[in-house]
Scaffold this motif. Structure first.
Motif, short mmCIF file in Angstrom:
data_model
loop_
_atom_site.label_atom_id
_atom_site.label_comp_id
_atom_site.label_asym_id
_atom_site.label_seq_id
_atom_site.Cartn_x
_atom_site.Cartn_y
_atom_site.Cartn_z
N GLU A 47 -2.21 19.87 76.05
CA GLU A 47 -2.02 20.97 76.99
C GLU A 47 -2.21 22.43 76.46
OE1 GLU A 47 -1.59 20.20 80.00
OE2 GLU A 47 -1.40 17.87 79.43
N LYS A 48 -2.16 22.52 75.04
CA LYS A 48 -2.37 23.65 74.19
C LYS A 48 -3.56 23.91 73.66
CE LYS A 48 2.62 25.02 74.07
NZ LYS A 48 3.73 25.60 73.09
N ASN A 49 -4.74 23.62 74.09
CA ASN A 49 -6.07 23.75 73.48
C ASN A 49 -6.20 22.81 72.43
OD1 ASN A 49 -7.03 25.58 75.28
ND2 ASN A 49 -6.07 27.37 74.18
N PHE A 50 -5.49 21.52 72.44
CA PHE A 50 -5.68 20.54 71.27
C PHE A 50 -5.11 21.08 70.10
CE2 PHE A 50 -8.29 19.41 74.90
CZ PHE A 50 -8.32 18.04 75.10
N GLU A 51 -3.95 21.88 70.17
CA GLU A 51 -3.40 22.48 69.20
C GLU A 51 -3.00 21.14 68.08
OE1 GLU A 51 0.26 24.92 67.56
OE2 GLU A 51 -0.80 25.34 69.36
N PRO A 52 -3.44 20.78 66.83
CA PRO A 52 -2.97 19.98 66.17
C PRO A 52 -1.59 20.30 65.38
CG PRO A 52 -4.66 21.03 64.86
CD PRO A 52 -4.41 21.72 66.39
N LYS A 53 -0.60 19.40 65.45
CA LYS A 53 0.44 19.53 64.69
C LYS A 53 0.51 18.86 63.18
CE LYS A 53 2.86 19.08 69.22
NZ LYS A 53 3.84 18.25 70.01
N TYR A 54 -0.20 19.58 62.27
CA TYR A 54 0.21 18.93 60.89
C TYR A 54 1.32 19.01 60.16
CZ TYR A 54 -4.79 19.70 61.53
OH TYR A 54 -6.08 19.89 61.81
N ILE A 55 1.68 17.94 59.38
CA ILE A 55 2.87 17.72 58.44
C ILE A 55 2.37 17.51 57.10
CG2 ILE A 55 4.19 16.93 60.47
CD1 ILE A 55 3.95 14.22 59.22
N THR A 56 3.18 17.86 56.14
CA THR A 56 3.01 17.35 54.83
C THR A 56 2.99 15.94 54.68
OG1 THR A 56 4.18 19.45 54.00
CG2 THR A 56 3.84 17.77 52.37
N ILE A 57 1.92 15.37 54.07
CA ILE A 57 1.66 13.88 53.79
C ILE A 57 2.65 13.57 52.69
CG2 ILE A 57 0.24 12.15 52.59
CD1 ILE A 57 -2.09 13.94 53.50
N ARG A 58 3.25 12.58 53.47
CA ARG A 58 4.48 11.96 53.00
C ARG A 58 4.02 11.46 51.19
NH1 ARG A 58 7.69 6.45 55.02
NH2 ARG A 58 8.34 8.42 56.66
N GLY A 59 4.86 11.81 50.26
CA GLY A 59 4.64 11.72 48.78
C GLY A 59 3.91 12.70 48.00
N LYS A 542 -22.37 27.05 67.06
CA LYS A 542 -23.13 27.07 68.27
C LYS A 542 -22.42 26.45 69.33
CE LYS A 542 -27.44 27.23 65.61
NZ LYS A 542 -28.71 26.62 65.38
N THR A 543 -21.05 25.72 69.11
CA THR A 543 -20.62 24.98 70.17
C THR A 543 -18.91 25.32 69.95
OG1 THR A 543 -22.25 23.30 70.57
CG2 THR A 543 -19.96 22.55 71.02
N ASP A 544 -18.34 25.43 71.17
CA ASP A 544 -16.89 25.78 71.22
C ASP A 544 -16.20 24.11 70.99
OD1 ASP A 544 -14.66 27.24 71.94
OD2 ASP A 544 -14.51 25.71 73.26
N TRP A 545 -15.24 24.23 70.01
CA TRP A 545 -14.80 22.90 69.70
C TRP A 545 -13.78 22.35 70.69
CZ3 TRP A 545 -9.48 22.06 68.10
CH2 TRP A 545 -8.85 23.28 67.96
N VAL A 546 -13.00 23.40 71.41
CA VAL A 546 -11.95 22.98 72.48
C VAL A 546 -12.63 22.53 73.63
CG1 VAL A 546 -10.30 23.83 73.94
CG2 VAL A 546 -10.32 24.68 71.39
N GLN A 547 -13.62 23.06 74.01
CA GLN A 547 -14.55 22.72 75.31
C GLN A 547 -15.04 21.33 74.88
OE1 GLN A 547 -17.57 25.43 76.51
NE2 GLN A 547 -18.64 23.87 77.70
N LEU A 548 -15.56 20.90 73.88
CA LEU A 548 -16.13 19.72 73.53
C LEU A 548 -14.65 18.78 73.91
CD1 LEU A 548 -17.92 17.31 72.47
CD2 LEU A 548 -17.33 18.18 70.07
N LEU A 549 -13.65 18.76 73.10
CA LEU A 549 -12.58 18.00 73.30
C LEU A 549 -11.87 17.87 74.58
CD1 LEU A 549 -10.40 19.22 69.98
CD2 LEU A 549 -11.52 16.80 70.16
N GLU A 550 -12.32 19.08 75.34
CA GLU A 550 -11.57 18.63 76.86
C GLU A 550 -12.49 17.68 77.70
OE1 GLU A 550 -11.71 22.93 78.01
OE2 GLU A 550 -9.81 23.25 77.63
N GLU A 551 -13.83 18.17 77.36
CA GLU A 551 -14.94 16.98 78.26
C GLU A 551 -14.42 15.60 77.57
OE1 GLU A 551 -18.42 18.92 77.35
OE2 GLU A 551 -18.21 20.46 78.63
#
Length: 704
Positions: A47-59, A542-551
């Motif tokens: 819902e928020k432009n495909f905002e990723p929620k990154y976390i620190t990798i375990r270990g 040359k291409t918007d990444w959010v638009q690609l993900l939405e489609e």
């Protein structure tokens, strides 16, 4: 205190770079990625432009703490991860975690790890490239959307533990489609007729070509009998001798794809092994007095472009070692495919003067063999073309024409160093044969005529080499994805690799059919290739990444909703074996696990009995006389007594079937310089290492 902190991915790379930079620089390794999407959830806010929620990798806590401590002591941080999308993303995650000012030039990129390349790179650092980062992030989110939305559907409708992937599913479809093509194939009969001549100067063979110099097929025995009747007792005369000069050009330097293909053909390497060994050669190895040095350029590339300095060095080397006539007048330029990314060079040695023989003693066997392949391919690519004299002889007998062809190398050119291997193609030995002197009008002695029946064959199953080639040609995936894609589809049990060929499993076929029927776009080759092109356009800004993900997500959601409502549960029956469960008496079934197939009781969960599938090796245990069997551990194959756990006898080397003449324990094959040697497996029987040789690395249990 060091003035500068440099962060790379691996300790080997850190060691090589560190020796070039001096005391003002501290070089540390991040050990790959430090942040990623969480495994426990989707990790993307659709819902928020495909905002990723990154976390620190375990270990990775200790690694990050060490980097933060070093960051506090440094005046400036340089991020020197690999020069591709993945490396740019690693650099960005590190910059975020370590509070590095991203408006400053903190990114350092080099395509080979040599003294000059590293120092030049540090003289011209740049800012982080967010187009590259967006391209990597988009690929990661696309794969997460498919994996975390589609896999649960497969669990509910087909079987727990299944997964679907944007690229892996298409790769499985290629294998399934090929298998079905083979099943549907109907062999067609055809015949060949060879005339084998003996002349004073030697033997040669001519094959029936046609009637009156017109190509004619021989579809059945009646056509062959008509030909034999026509030429019976007739003189064979030479109608035409055509001699020509043919030029053969060298192959271009390796790309990731062509390296994986050729290493499979010539070295028998799996794609994953090729990339692992190439990574070692790139990151740097200790080669004696020179110390640790990167031996090849960056190994993830689909470009064949070569730096001018490398070409100049190669041309000088070729002239000195092989002679001036082996150097083309102008340096060779190879065309790059339309969808290739030209940021990197082709794969080549960092210095052609560092010959394989000169550094052989410092490399492992696999490192040496792969380096030699890369070195020879590059040197050959910069050499003059080969010249072959070819001869075609047409012979007639009562209107039936036979043709003999042959060639001889007039000037070897690049072939003095290297020739490319082929997949699924007949040998060229016949074409290389030199024909004896033959003149037009010459009447030849009566030949021995040999008819032979043949049947057309179906297309071959994919090998790793040919699957990589197909994926590249179709635009599926990128250089960095070929090897992990093949490992994933094997691990999931969708395909098996038997005698170096891919076979789809029943599970693989069911999943492909399900995806084709319900997610046609997702498993479509052209659509997957189109997505790869879109990712390239994102990298170029040359291409918007959010638009690609939405489609993409809009189409995926619609397909998921439809499949959830209409897809019926698919029951997959396990293949039954003839092995009886010793605990409950049921016939055990074959299951796929992390380390391949195994036997399990179908009475689960009431009966949880499992056992490995064992293969006898034709040698009996010297302790209890039961057959020794091949077993697979986490890291390697070993050979143990089939009477385990009552008898714990085990060998780590393959038994040959022969017994030691001194102690009657199995003789085993032991790797040694120059090949394999035969040694006794029983170390305790030969404490003085007398003949027969003993296997020092073998630890046998309960030896008498």
């Amino acid at each position: 205190m060091s003035e500068y902190l440099v962060i790379v991915e691996s300790p080997a790379k850190a060691k090589t770079i560190g020796k070039y930079l001096g005391k003002k620089y501290t070089v540390k390794a991040s050990m790959g990625h430090v942040r990623d999407l969480p495994k426990s959830q989707l990790g993307v806010d659709v819902e928020k432009n495909f905002e990723p929620k990154y976390i620190t990798i375990r270990g990775k806590g200790d690694v990050i703490k060490s980097l933060r401590d070093a960051r506090k002591k440094a005046k400036k941080v340089f991020l020197a991860a690999d020069p591709d999308r993945e490396g740019e993303a690693i650099a960005w995650h590190l910059a975020t975690l370590l509070d590095v000012n991203q408006d400053e030039a903190c990114r350092v990129v080099f395509h080979e790890i040599t003294k000059d390349a590293v120092r030049d790179a540090f003289h011209q650092p740049r800012k982080l490239n967010h187009h590259l980062i967006n391209a990597q992030q988009t690929r990661r989110i696309l794969d997460r959307l498919v994996g975390y939305r589609l896999s649960p559907l497969l669990w509910r409708k087909v079987k727990k533990g299944l997964s679907a992937g944007r690229v892996q599913s298409v790769a499985v479809r290629l294998i399934v489609d090929r298998e079905r093509e083979i099943r549907a194939f109907e062999p067609q009969e055809y015949w060949t007729v060879d005339a084998q001549f003996q002349v004073p100067e030697g033997k040669f063979k001519a094959r029936f070509y046609g009637y009156d110099n017109t190509k004619t097929e021989l579809p059945d025995r009646s056509a062959v009998d008509a030909l034999l009747e026509k030429i019976d007792g007739q003189p064979f005369a030479v109608e035409r001798v055509k001699r020509s000069e043919r030029r053969r050009n060298p192959s271009p330097p390796f790309t990731t794809s062509s390296l994986q293909q050729e290493a499979a053909r010539k070295l028998g390497f799996r794609a994953s092994k090729t990339m692992s060994v190439a990574q070692q050669l790139y990151e740097g190895l200790d080669v004696g007095a020179e110390g640790s040095v990167g031996l090849i350029t960056y190994m993830r590339t689909d470009s064949t472009r070569i730096a001018e300095t490398a070409q100049t060095e190669a041309r000088q080397f070729i002239a000195e070692r092989y002679g001036a006539n082996y150097v083309p007048k102008e340096a060779r330029q190879f065309s790059t495919k339309n969808n290739a990314q030209d940021a990197h060079e082709g794969i080549r040695p960092t210095s052609v003067l560092r010959t394989p023989e000169a550094i052989k003693e410092h490399l492992s066997r696999d490192q040496y063999r792969l380096y030699k392949l890369i070195w020879e391919r590059f040197v050959a690519s910069q050499m003059a073309h080969a010249v072959l004299d070819t001869t075609t002889v047409d012979i007639s007998a009562n209107g039936a024409w036979f043709r003999a062809t042959g060639s001889v190398v007039k000037f070897p050119g690049f072939m003095a160093v290297y020739t490319e291997g082929t997949d699924d193609q007949p040998s060229e030995e016949q074409d290389k044969k030199l024909l004896p002197p033959i003149e037009e009008g010459q009447v030849l002695p009566e030949p021995e005529v040999v008819p032979e029946q043949h049947f057309t064959e179906p297309p071959p199953r994919y090998s790793e080499s040919s699957l990589v080639k197909a994926m590249e040609e179709l635009g599926i995936g990128r250089p960095s994805t070929y090897a992990p894609t093949m490992e994933t589809i094997l691990k999931r049990g969708y395909v098996v690799l038997d005698q170096k060929r891919f076979f789809p499993t029943e599970l693989g076929e069911i999943v492909v059919d399900l995806l084709v029927q319900n997610f046609r776009q997702l498993i479509d080759v052209d659509f997957t290739a189109h997505l790869e092109k879109q990712l390239d356009l994102i990298e170029e800004g040359k291409t918007d990444w959010v638009q690609l993900l939405e489609e993409f997500n809009r189409e995926l959601e619609a397909d998921l909703e439809k499949a959830e409502a209409t897809l019926e549960h698919v029951q997959i029956a396990d293949e039954e074996s003839d092995v009886e469960c010793e605990k409950c008496g049921r016939k055990m079934v074959y299951k796929h696990g992390r380390y391949g197939k195994f036997l399990a009781c179908p009475g689960f969960p009431e009966c949880r009995n499992t056992k490995p599938i064992v293969k006898e090796v034709g040698v009996d245990c010297p302790i209890c006389s039961k057959p020794l069997v091949e077993r697979r551990g986490k890291r390697k194959v070993f050979f143990g007594c089939s009477g385990y756990p009552d008898c714990e006898y085990v060998l780590w080397d393959r038994p040959t079937g022969a017994l030691c003449p001194v102690c009657y324990h199995p003789m085993v094959e032991k790797k040694a310089k120059g090949g394999v040697k035969l040694v006794c497996s029983n170390e305790s029987a030969h404490p003085d290492a007398a003949t027969p040789e003993r296997s020092k690395g073998t630890k046998n249990k309960k030896l008498s």
